[in-house]
Motif scaffolding. Structure first.
Motif, short mmCIF file in Angstrom:
data_model
loop_
_atom_site.label_atom_id
_atom_site.label_comp_id
_atom_site.label_asym_id
_atom_site.label_seq_id
_atom_site.Cartn_x
_atom_site.Cartn_y
_atom_site.Cartn_z
N ARG A 27 28.05 -13.83 -6.82
CA ARG A 27 28.03 -15.44 -7.22
C ARG A 27 26.57 -15.57 -7.51
O ARG A 27 25.64 -15.16 -7.02
CB ARG A 27 28.40 -16.04 -6.09
CG ARG A 27 30.25 -16.03 -5.78
CD ARG A 27 30.56 -16.70 -4.48
NE ARG A 27 29.90 -17.90 -4.27
CZ ARG A 27 30.42 -19.11 -4.53
NH1 ARG A 27 31.68 -19.03 -5.22
NH2 ARG A 27 29.86 -20.22 -4.48
N GLN A 28 26.49 -16.65 -8.52
CA GLN A 28 25.36 -17.44 -8.58
C GLN A 28 24.15 -16.21 -9.38
O GLN A 28 23.06 -16.61 -8.77
CB GLN A 28 24.68 -17.98 -7.46
CG GLN A 28 25.63 -19.00 -6.74
CD GLN A 28 25.71 -20.12 -7.71
OE1 GLN A 28 24.75 -20.97 -8.07
NE2 GLN A 28 27.07 -20.60 -7.92
N TRP A 33 26.39 -18.22 -17.54
CA TRP A 33 25.08 -18.52 -18.62
C TRP A 33 25.00 -17.49 -19.48
O TRP A 33 25.09 -17.78 -20.89
CB TRP A 33 23.99 -18.66 -17.73
CG TRP A 33 22.60 -18.88 -18.82
CD1 TRP A 33 22.54 -20.09 -19.47
CD2 TRP A 33 22.04 -17.94 -19.43
NE1 TRP A 33 21.41 -19.80 -20.23
CE2 TRP A 33 21.16 -18.57 -20.30
CE3 TRP A 33 21.84 -16.60 -19.33
CZ2 TRP A 33 20.22 -17.71 -21.09
CZ3 TRP A 33 20.90 -15.78 -20.04
CH2 TRP A 33 20.18 -16.38 -21.03
#
Length: 71
Positions: A27-28, A33
């Motif tokens: 995650r993250q 993006w």
């Protein structure tokens, strides 16, 4: 700085025998993006569907959720 992952996406795109793409990762770390940027740069149009936030898409896969878990 061009990301290694972006170059790998380009290799996938240019492979005439490519298979569907699945991007896994922690995650993250920038997966969303990266894919949005790749779509914007490499294609005329892109559809972005977040299956976690779109109830219709979440329901479309409900019957498959149990198919990949250990019984």
């Amino acid at each position: 700085m061009e990301r290694l992952a972006y170059r790998r996406l380009l290799e996938w795109k240019n492979n005439k025998e490519r298979k569907p793409l699945i991007v896994n990762g922690a995650r993250q770390v920038g997966k969303t993006w990266l894919l949005k940027e790749f779509g914007k740069r490499e294609y005329k149009s892109v559809a972005y569907i977040n299956c976690d936030e779109t109830e219709a898409m979440e329901n479309a896969f409900t019957e498959y959720k149990g198919a990949f878990t250990e019984q």
